[in-house]
Design a protein around this motif. Structure first.
Motif, PDB file in Angstrom:
ATOM      1  N   ASP A  36       0.771  -1.061   0.094  1.00  0.00           N
ATOM      2  CA  ASP A  36       0.064  -0.107  -0.121  1.00  0.00           C
ATOM      3  C   ASP A  36       0.714   1.320   0.001  1.00  0.00           C
ATOM      4  O   ASP A  36       1.365   1.779   1.061  1.00  0.00           O
ATOM      5  N   SER A  56      -2.680  -2.266  -3.100  1.00  0.00           N
ATOM      6  CA  SER A  56      -3.657  -1.306  -3.038  1.00  0.00           C
ATOM      7  C   SER A  56      -3.698  -0.639  -4.356  1.00  0.00           C
ATOM      8  O   SER A  56      -2.826  -0.702  -5.258  1.00  0.00           O
ATOM      9  N   ASP A  57      -4.991   0.000  -4.859  1.00  0.00           N
ATOM     10  CA  ASP A  57      -4.758   0.577  -6.158  1.00  0.00           C
ATOM     11  C   ASP A  57      -4.301   1.937  -6.175  1.00  0.00           C
ATOM     12  O   ASP A  57      -4.056   2.588  -7.218  1.00  0.00           O
ATOM     13  N   ARG A  58      -3.568   2.181  -4.971  1.00  0.00           N
ATOM     14  CA  ARG A  58      -2.796   3.592  -4.932  1.00  0.00           C
ATOM     15  C   ARG A  58      -1.074   2.945  -5.104  1.00  0.00           C
ATOM     16  O   ARG A  58      -0.342   3.934  -5.072  1.00  0.00           O
ATOM     17  N   ASP A 100       2.069   1.681 -11.889  1.00  0.00           N
ATOM     18  CA  ASP A 100       1.003   1.678 -11.014  1.00  0.00           C
ATOM     19  C   ASP A 100       0.638   0.124 -10.770  1.00  0.00           C
ATOM     20  O   ASP A 100       0.941  -0.754 -11.718  1.00  0.00           O
ATOM     21  N   GLY A 102      -2.280  -1.279 -11.143  1.00  0.00           N
ATOM     22  CA  GLY A 102      -2.819  -2.151 -12.426  1.00  0.00           C
ATOM     23  C   GLY A 102      -1.821  -2.376 -13.482  1.00  0.00           C
ATOM     24  O   GLY A 102      -2.084  -3.557 -13.923  1.00  0.00           O
ATOM     25  N   GLN A 105      -0.095  -5.401 -12.351  1.00  0.00           N
ATOM     26  CA  GLN A 105      -0.659  -6.596 -12.102  1.00  0.00           C
ATOM     27  C   GLN A 105      -1.070  -7.087 -13.864  1.00  0.00           C
ATOM     28  O   GLN A 105      -0.683  -8.509 -13.872  1.00  0.00           O
ATOM     29  N   VAL A 113      -5.202  -6.631  -6.982  1.00  0.00           N
ATOM     30  CA  VAL A 113      -5.178  -5.134  -6.925  1.00  0.00           C
ATOM     31  C   VAL A 113      -6.499  -4.916  -6.241  1.00  0.00           C
ATOM     32  O   VAL A 113      -7.535  -5.286  -6.918  1.00  0.00           O
ATOM     33  N   PRO A 115      -9.211  -1.854  -3.783  1.00  0.00           N
ATOM     34  CA  PRO A 115      -9.251  -0.686  -3.083  1.00  0.00           C
ATOM     35  C   PRO A 115      -8.430  -0.655  -1.778  1.00  0.00           C
ATOM     36  O   PRO A 115      -8.433  -1.663  -1.067  1.00  0.00           O
TER      37      PRO A 115
END
Length: 197
Positions: A36, A56-58, A100, A102, A105, A113, A115
């Motif tokens: 994260d 995490s998506d961030r 990032d 995404g 992945q 991934v 939230p």
């Protein structure tokens, strides 16, 4: 700060980093990296050395070494080609771009991934499932998969046969069969050897 001014002390320090990476990679239990934020350099490879990587998506990742005038370490040269292929590994290492979650992945660096607000709960669920699973069978599967890129088909088949024979004679398989007959979920923690989590 662990690295010295001379090549010999730097060599010793980096060898220590390598021993840490090897210990993680050889750990018989399944491991999950929870990312994260930013994982770069050795931190990125620490995550990649785990069996599963949940971000995490961030989250962001980079083999940042080239930007620092360094080459790969923490098993990055061994991990990257196995995860993303040789040419993509070279791209990640040579350009040291930050990707990032995404994209990580899509490249095969990250398993899932989620939230950021759901990261802890998601990893907790996966960790609980692994902890409740058949410890011996999971450990043997991890070893078989880790050896897959360096062994022949025939050697892999023999290793599978040895592992499966061990499983079939063990308490986990007996518990799974009992659970199937009783139409319930297996309770491997009660069946297998003592565990520490």
């Amino acid at each position: 700060s662990a690295f010295g001014d001379d090549e010999r002390s730097s060599l010793d320090a980096v060898r220590g980093v390598g021993r840490t990476a090897a210990a993680l990679l050889h750990l018989p239990k399944p491991t999950i990296a929870k990312v994260d934020g930013v994982a770069v350099g050795a931190g990125c490879n620490l995550a990649l050395a785990c069996d599963l990587v949940v971000a995490s998506d961030r989250a962001r990742f980079s083999e940042i070494f080239a930007r620092r005038g360094l080459s790969l370490d923490f098993a990055g040269s061994w991990l990257l080609p196995r995860l993303v292929g040789l040419q993509r590994a070279k791209q990640l290492a040579f350009f040291a771009d930050i990707v990032d979650a995404g994209e990580a992945q899509r490249l095969g660096l990250v398993t899932e991934v989620v939230p950021a607000a759901e990261l802890d709960a998601f990893v907790g669920r996966w960790a609980a499932r692994l902890a409740d699973g058949p410890a011996v069978a999971l450990s043997l599967s991890k070893g078989l998969l880790n050896a897959a890129t360096t062994t022949s088909l025939e050697a892999a088949l023999e290793a599978e046969a040895v592992a499966q024979a061990h499983n079939l004679g063990g308490p986990e398989a007996r518990e799974a069969l009992r659970a199937f007959r009783e139409r319930r979920e297996p309770r491997f923690r009660d069946a297998g050897p003592q565990r520490d989590g």
